[in-house]
Write a protein that holds these residues in place. Sequence first.
Motif, short mmCIF file in Angstrom:
data_model
loop_
_atom_site.label_atom_id
_atom_site.label_comp_id
_atom_site.label_asym_id
_atom_site.label_seq_id
_atom_site.Cartn_x
_atom_site.Cartn_y
_atom_site.Cartn_z
N SER A 181 -15.33 0.05 14.37
CA SER A 181 -16.11 -1.18 13.42
C SER A 181 -17.46 -0.59 12.77
O SER A 181 -18.19 -0.13 13.26
CB SER A 181 -16.27 -2.22 14.50
N GLU A 182 -17.58 -0.83 11.67
CA GLU A 182 -18.91 -0.31 10.85
C GLU A 182 -20.12 -1.15 11.24
O GLU A 182 -21.14 -0.47 11.60
CB GLU A 182 -18.60 -0.63 9.29
N SER A 183 -19.96 -2.23 11.66
CA SER A 183 -21.10 -3.07 12.05
C SER A 183 -21.44 -3.18 13.54
O SER A 183 -22.40 -3.51 14.02
CB SER A 183 -21.04 -4.63 11.61
N LYS A 184 -20.25 -2.94 14.17
CA LYS A 184 -20.53 -2.88 15.74
C LYS A 184 -19.65 -1.69 16.36
O LYS A 184 -18.71 -1.81 17.06
CB LYS A 184 -19.64 -4.18 16.16
N PRO A 185 -20.34 -0.72 16.25
CA PRO A 185 -19.41 0.46 16.63
C PRO A 185 -20.06 1.15 18.08
O PRO A 185 -19.44 1.95 18.74
CB PRO A 185 -20.03 1.71 15.68
N CYS A 231 -7.33 -2.89 9.44
CA CYS A 231 -7.57 -4.29 10.00
C CYS A 231 -8.66 -4.85 8.97
O CYS A 231 -9.83 -4.33 8.90
CB CYS A 231 -8.20 -4.31 11.45
N GLY A 232 -8.51 -5.68 8.06
CA GLY A 232 -9.38 -6.31 7.36
C GLY A 232 -8.81 -7.16 6.18
O GLY A 232 -7.66 -7.05 6.09
N ASP A 233 -9.66 -7.83 5.30
CA ASP A 233 -9.13 -8.73 4.50
C ASP A 233 -9.48 -8.30 2.91
O ASP A 233 -8.84 -8.92 1.97
CB ASP A 233 -9.79 -10.10 4.69
N ASP A 234 -9.70 -7.20 2.65
CA ASP A 234 -10.24 -6.67 1.41
C ASP A 234 -8.81 -6.25 0.78
O ASP A 234 -8.30 -5.40 0.94
CB ASP A 234 -11.12 -5.49 1.69
N GLU A 235 -8.48 -7.27 -0.30
CA GLU A 235 -7.44 -7.03 -1.06
C GLU A 235 -7.21 -5.78 -1.63
O GLU A 235 -6.13 -5.04 -1.65
CB GLU A 235 -7.06 -8.03 -2.05
N LYS A 236 -8.18 -5.42 -2.31
CA LYS A 236 -8.37 -4.22 -3.00
C LYS A 236 -8.06 -2.93 -2.11
O LYS A 236 -7.42 -2.01 -2.56
CB LYS A 236 -9.77 -3.94 -3.87
N MET A 237 -8.72 -2.90 -1.24
CA MET A 237 -8.72 -1.88 -0.17
C MET A 237 -7.22 -1.80 0.45
O MET A 237 -6.54 -0.67 0.38
CB MET A 237 -9.73 -1.89 0.92
N THR A 238 -6.50 -2.98 0.82
CA THR A 238 -5.32 -3.12 1.18
C THR A 238 -4.22 -2.34 0.07
O THR A 238 -3.32 -1.43 0.38
CB THR A 238 -4.84 -4.26 1.51
N LYS A 250 3.74 7.40 4.32
CA LYS A 250 3.20 6.77 5.59
C LYS A 250 3.37 5.29 6.00
O LYS A 250 3.77 4.90 5.27
CB LYS A 250 1.48 6.89 5.42
N ARG A 251 3.59 5.21 7.35
CA ARG A 251 3.85 4.02 7.75
C ARG A 251 2.55 3.05 7.50
O ARG A 251 1.14 3.74 8.05
CB ARG A 251 4.40 3.93 9.17
N THR A 252 2.47 1.99 6.92
CA THR A 252 1.40 1.12 6.78
C THR A 252 1.42 0.03 7.66
O THR A 252 2.39 -0.70 7.66
CB THR A 252 1.27 0.82 5.16
N VAL A 253 0.34 -0.44 8.30
CA VAL A 253 0.21 -1.63 9.24
C VAL A 253 -0.84 -2.31 8.83
O VAL A 253 -1.92 -1.79 8.88
CB VAL A 253 0.35 -1.23 10.74
N PHE A 254 -0.81 -3.50 8.24
CA PHE A 254 -2.21 -4.31 8.05
C PHE A 254 -2.29 -5.58 9.23
O PHE A 254 -1.26 -6.15 9.42
CB PHE A 254 -1.97 -4.70 6.70
N PHE A 255 -3.60 -5.62 9.62
CA PHE A 255 -3.69 -6.91 10.31
C PHE A 255 -4.98 -7.47 9.54
O PHE A 255 -6.06 -7.07 9.44
CB PHE A 255 -4.26 -6.37 11.89
N LYS A 256 -4.65 -8.81 9.07
CA LYS A 256 -5.44 -9.62 8.52
C LYS A 256 -6.27 -10.61 9.27
O LYS A 256 -5.33 -11.24 10.08
CB LYS A 256 -4.90 -10.26 7.26
N LYS A 257 -7.49 -11.00 9.14
CA LYS A 257 -8.00 -12.25 9.79
C LYS A 257 -7.59 -12.43 11.29
O LYS A 257 -6.77 -13.46 11.42
CB LYS A 257 -7.77 -13.43 8.98
#
Lengths: 286, 298
Positions: A181-185, A231-238, A250-257
Motif C-alpha cells: 500500500s502506497e499510503s500505508k506501507p 486491488c483498486g478502483d482506477d479504471e484506467k489502470m485496470t 497473464k492471469r489477471t485478478v482484480f479486487f475493487k472497493k
Amino acid sequence: MSRLDINKTYKLYIGGKFPRTESGRYYAVKNSKDNLVANICLASRKDFRNTVVAARKAQTAWANTTALNKGQVLYRIAEMLEGRKEQFIAELIAQGESAKAAQKEVNRSIDRLVYYAGWSDKYQQLFSTVNPVSSQHFNFSNVEPVGVVSIIAGENQSLLGLISLIAPAIVGGNTVIVLASESKPLTAISLAEVLNSSDVPGGVVNILTGKKDELFSHMASHMDVNSIIYCGDDEKMTKSISEFASNNIKRTVFFKKNDWYNEQNESPYIIEKTLELKTTWHPTGI
Amino acid sequence: MLPNLNNLPVYDTTGVDERIARFCSRSIKSSSKKEGLKLAISMIDLTTLEGKDTRGKVQQLCYKAMHPHDLLRDIPKVAAICVYPSFVSIAKKALEGSGIHVASVATAFPSGQSALEVKLLDTKSAADQGADEIDMVISRGEFLAGNYQYVFDEIATIKEACGKAHLKVILETGELDTLDNVRKASEIAMYAGADFIKTSTGKVQPAATLQVTYVMLDAIKDFFIKTGKMIGMKPAGGISTSKIALQYLVMLNEVLGEKWMNKNFFRFGASSLLNDILMQLVKAETGMYQSSNYFSKD
C-alpha cells in the motif's frame, strides 16, 4: 536523562534479504495530522526486475515443498505474528487506525493465516477432477501454481489486505512480488521481518514499497510474471494492466472497493485464482 | 625467446579494484547501450564444452550462432563457435559459408595434464579438421613451479602445430593465485606467439574477472608499445549478463582503445550471455522485461 529515538529504517524485502532501493530514492509517509511517520524506500523498476529474478529462482523449490510443510510454514507465520502483535497494532495506529480497529485487524490477520494454513493439503481435492470422456482414456485434471505472481496491494486495511492476498497465493505454491500500500506501507515491511523469521524460504514472498503509477506497467508487462493481482478502483489502470498482461497471457485478478473482513475474502476460491489446471489423457484398456 | 620476467610491473589489488570501480560506474544508456550490446554479440565465442555434448546440440548451437534472433533486426552473427575437437568437423559443416569461425579447445583441455606429444596430436587433429582457432591451456603446474622456459617452449611448439589456425592461450587465472602471476603468464604467452590470451577454461572458479582481465589488457598494451604487435583478449567463463559485458567493453576501450573494439581483437567466451543480451535488446525494443522461456536455450 532523555534518550534519543532509535527509529527503524524501512527497507525492501527481496530474495530473503533487506536491501535499500538501488535508486537511492525515498518518499515520506505522513499521518492525518501531517506529521512524518517514516521515510519509505521508493522502489524503481530495476528493483522490481531484480525481484522477479529472486521470485523465479525460488518458485520451483517452493512449489515442490510438500503440502504439509507449506501448511506448517504458514502456521509459523501466524505464530510469529502473534508474538509481535503490539508492534503491528502500534504501526496501524501510526497509519491512522483507531486502537480498537488496529487490534481487530491484527487478530483477524493472524486468524486468516491459520485459515489458509489449514487449506494447504485440502484445496487440491476440491479443484482437481476426474473427467468422463468417450474414448479409451483415463482423463484427469489437477491444479498447479501459475508461477510468479505480482500483487499491487490496496490502500485500505493494509495488513489484513496484504495477508489475504499473500497467504492464498503462496499456499498454492506460487511465489509473489508485492507492491505494498502506497499510503500505508509500514506494516508490509514489518511483515517482511516476520516472514524472514518464519521458515519462509527467501524469494517466496518479496515486498516492495513505492508508487503504483511508476511500477504497475512493469508488474503487468514483465514476461516472466505469470499472474497479476490488482486491488483498486482506477479504471484506467485496470484497463492498462489487462492490456499489458495479454502479452504473455497473464492471469489477471482484480479486487475493487474491497472490505477484507468480508467472508468472501476468506475462501479456497481465492487460492484457485492463482492456480491453473493441467489435464492429462492417460490411455487405458490397451 | 623467453622475455625478462624480473622487471614486470607489480599489481596492487586495491589499486586495480579502484580502477575497475571507475569502469563500472560509466553510464551507458539507450542507443549507445544498444550499439554496445550488438558489438558484444559480434564478439561472442558461443561455447559448449561439456561431456554430454552431442552432434545435435552442436548443430543447434551453430544455427543459433548464425541466427541469434529471428525477429530483432540488425543483430550480428557471433564471432565463433567454441567446441571440443570431436565436434570441429560437424560445426565446420553446419557453419559453412556463414563466416563464423570454429574454435576448438585442445592440449588436453581443461587440465593440460598430458604428454607434449598427445597435446600436439590433439592440436593437429583439430587444425586438420578445419578449426580456425585453437584454444590451448598452459601447464599451470610447471608455471607455478617456476619452470617458465617449459611453458614458453610448449606454447611455441603448439603455435607451430596450429598452422594457419589462430592460437588462443588460456592462462587459467583461477589457478595462478596472484595478479603478478597473471601478468607473468601473459608475457610468456605473448612472446611465445599467442594471437589471443584468454583468462579461463570455465571449469575452474573463479573464472574471468574484471581484475585479471585488466591485468591482461595492461600486458597487451605494454607488449604493443614494445613490439608494435596487437594481441587479442578473451575473457571466458562466468560472463553471463549484459551489464557485465558492457563493463568489459568499457574497460577494453579505456585501456586499449578503439582499435581493439572488434572481434579480431576481443572475444567473450560465453554460453548464456547471448540470450541475456537478446533479452535486453527485446526489452529496449518493446519496453517489456523478458523471460528466458521465450528464447531458445541452446
